[in-house]
Design a protein around this motif. Sequence first.
Motif, mmCIF file in Angstrom:
data_model
loop_
_atom_site.group_PDB
_atom_site.id
_atom_site.type_symbol
_atom_site.label_atom_id
_atom_site.label_comp_id
_atom_site.label_asym_id
_atom_site.label_seq_id
_atom_site.Cartn_x
_atom_site.Cartn_y
_atom_site.Cartn_z
ATOM 1 N N TYR A 1 0.869 -1.182 0.000
ATOM 2 C CA TYR A 1 0.000 0.000 0.000
ATOM 3 C C TYR A 1 0.898 1.223 0.000
ATOM 4 O O TYR A 1 1.668 1.408 0.950
ATOM 5 N N ARG B 1 4.363 0.746 0.891
ATOM 6 C CA ARG B 1 4.643 0.036 2.141
ATOM 7 C C ARG B 1 4.165 -1.411 2.002
ATOM 8 O O ARG B 1 3.012 -1.671 1.660
ATOM 9 N N VAL C 1 2.657 -4.683 3.039
ATOM 10 C CA VAL C 1 1.806 -5.163 4.135
ATOM 11 C C VAL C 1 1.657 -6.689 4.114
ATOM 12 O O VAL C 1 1.277 -7.272 5.124
ATOM 13 N N LEU D 1 -1.428 -9.839 15.355
ATOM 14 C CA LEU D 1 -1.858 -8.588 15.988
ATOM 15 C C LEU D 1 -2.699 -7.764 15.023
ATOM 16 O O LEU D 1 -2.712 -8.034 13.812
ATOM 17 N N ASN D 2 -3.350 -6.721 15.532
ATOM 18 C CA ASN D 2 -4.017 -5.766 14.639
ATOM 19 C C ASN D 2 -2.980 -5.198 13.684
ATOM 20 O O ASN D 2 -1.870 -4.864 14.113
ATOM 21 N N ALA E 1 -1.514 -6.804 11.302
ATOM 22 C CA ALA E 1 -0.552 -7.818 10.821
ATOM 23 C C ALA E 1 -0.753 -8.152 9.348
ATOM 24 O O ALA E 1 0.185 -8.592 8.668
ATOM 25 N N GLY E 2 -1.992 -7.989 8.855
ATOM 26 C CA GLY E 2 -2.254 -8.278 7.446
ATOM 27 C C GLY E 2 -3.329 -9.328 7.210
ATOM 28 O O GLY E 2 -3.574 -9.729 6.068
ATOM 29 N N LYS E 3 -4.029 -9.733 8.261
ATOM 30 C CA LYS E 3 -5.014 -10.819 8.135
ATOM 31 C C LYS E 3 -6.160 -10.454 7.176
ATOM 32 O O LYS E 3 -6.487 -11.204 6.263
ATOM 33 N N THR E 4 -6.762 -9.278 7.419
ATOM 34 C CA THR E 4 -7.909 -8.891 6.586
ATOM 35 C C THR E 4 -7.467 -8.635 5.148
ATOM 36 O O THR E 4 -8.182 -8.992 4.199
ATOM 37 N N THR E 5 -6.294 -8.059 4.982
ATOM 38 C CA THR E 5 -5.783 -7.823 3.619
ATOM 39 C C THR E 5 -5.644 -9.160 2.883
ATOM 40 O O THR E 5 -6.058 -9.289 1.715
HETATM 41 P P1 ADP Z 1 -5.317 -7.058 10.326
HETATM 42 O O1 ADP Z 1 -6.521 -7.587 9.630
HETATM 43 O O2 ADP Z 1 -4.320 -8.138 10.650
HETATM 44 O O3 ADP Z 1 -5.641 -6.220 11.518
HETATM 45 P P2 ADP Z 1 -5.013 -5.437 7.938
HETATM 46 O O4 ADP Z 1 -4.901 -6.440 6.855
HETATM 47 O O5 ADP Z 1 -6.321 -4.756 8.125
HETATM 48 O O6 ADP Z 1 -4.530 -6.098 9.318
HETATM 49 O O7 ADP Z 1 -3.919 -4.315 7.709
HETATM 50 C C1 ADP Z 1 -2.568 -4.620 7.389
HETATM 51 C C2 ADP Z 1 -1.822 -3.321 7.166
HETATM 52 O O8 ADP Z 1 -2.279 -2.733 5.952
HETATM 53 C C3 ADP Z 1 -2.046 -2.288 8.258
HETATM 54 O O9 ADP Z 1 -0.845 -1.611 8.485
HETATM 55 C C4 ADP Z 1 -3.089 -1.375 7.660
HETATM 56 O O10 ADP Z 1 -2.968 -0.071 8.176
HETATM 57 C C5 ADP Z 1 -2.724 -1.405 6.183
HETATM 58 N N1 ADP Z 1 -3.897 -1.177 5.309
HETATM 59 C C6 ADP Z 1 -5.013 -1.935 5.264
HETATM 60 N N2 ADP Z 1 -5.866 -1.453 4.342
HETATM 61 C C7 ADP Z 1 -5.274 -0.370 3.804
HETATM 62 C C8 ADP Z 1 -5.652 0.576 2.781
HETATM 63 N N3 ADP Z 1 -6.806 0.471 2.126
HETATM 64 N N4 ADP Z 1 -4.770 1.563 2.475
HETATM 65 C C9 ADP Z 1 -3.584 1.649 3.105
HETATM 66 N N5 ADP Z 1 -3.148 0.809 4.062
HETATM 67 C C10 ADP Z 1 -3.991 -0.195 4.418
#
Ligand code: ADP
Length: 247
Positions: free
Chosen positions: A17, A20, A22, A41-42, A44-48
């Motif tokens: 992103y 950066r 992720v 952890l929050n 970490a990249g799980k939802t991504t």
């Molecule tokens: P988790 O689900 O493990 O809490 P996420 O997958 O939501 O983590 O996020 C992983 C990283 O990607 C975090 O640093 C988050 O801030 C970043 N991130 C997630 N979505 C976006 C986005 N749309 N734009 C920029 N950074 C993002």
Amino acid sequence: MTATASPLSVHDVHKTYAGRKVLADISFSLVPGEIFGLIGLNGAGKTTLIKIILDLINAQQGDAKIFGAKSTNLQARSQLSYLPEKFQPSRYLKGMEYLDLALSYYRKKLDKNEAQEKAAKLDLDPKVLALRVGGYSKGVGQKLGLLGAFMVDASLLILDEPMSGLDPSARIKLKNMLLDQKKQGKTIFFSSHILSDIDEICDRIGVIHEGKLFFIGTPQAFKANYQETSLEKAFLNSIEGTDVASH
Ligand code: ADP
């Protein structure tokens, strides 16, 4: 002929992103009929990772396959059901209407009796299904989302933080439901912060930290690596002791 394709396989996924990283070099594959827990952890990249699997966002590199077909293929995704981290159907729909809509996406007809039976199994008062979603509490809304995800009857379930908003009684019911799904041959991939739940029901876990999946294996093996009896303590040790981001 090849053996049965993995319900979900992820190969060499990288996501950036705004420059950066992720997610880096994520690869794993699920065994049919297993319950696989993703922890981290929050941030970490799980939802991504889950969003890439669902083709909601693109990866810079790598791919995900559902039963051997690329997950960018709509047909492949028809074999999975998904519950997002923040489940929010239209507040104007009644619970039963939401279920009808969710099943229609899979070309399935809603059996209202079955919905009521399954609702009770999730500690969801079946009467609530006649009410509008807008009046639901967070926990009741979450149970409706779970009910929809189960009723679709897909071979692969992907659930992002399914325990969130549930009280201990509903969590126990959910765990039983997940074990029941496994018995029926379904494969389950879910993320959770409640590591005791993960430890209790998962056949394998994946541990992700700062975008790297640095462990895949049984919860027992992970705990043994860190000489801990609790998954929570083993997890904390693992992220304190390993600067995985620099590898
Ligand atoms: P988790 O689900 O493990 O809490 P996420 O997958 O939501 O983590 O996020 C992983 C990283 O990607 C975090 O640093 C988050 O801030 C970043 N991130 C997630 N979505 C976006 C986005 N749309 N734009 C920029 N950074 C993002």
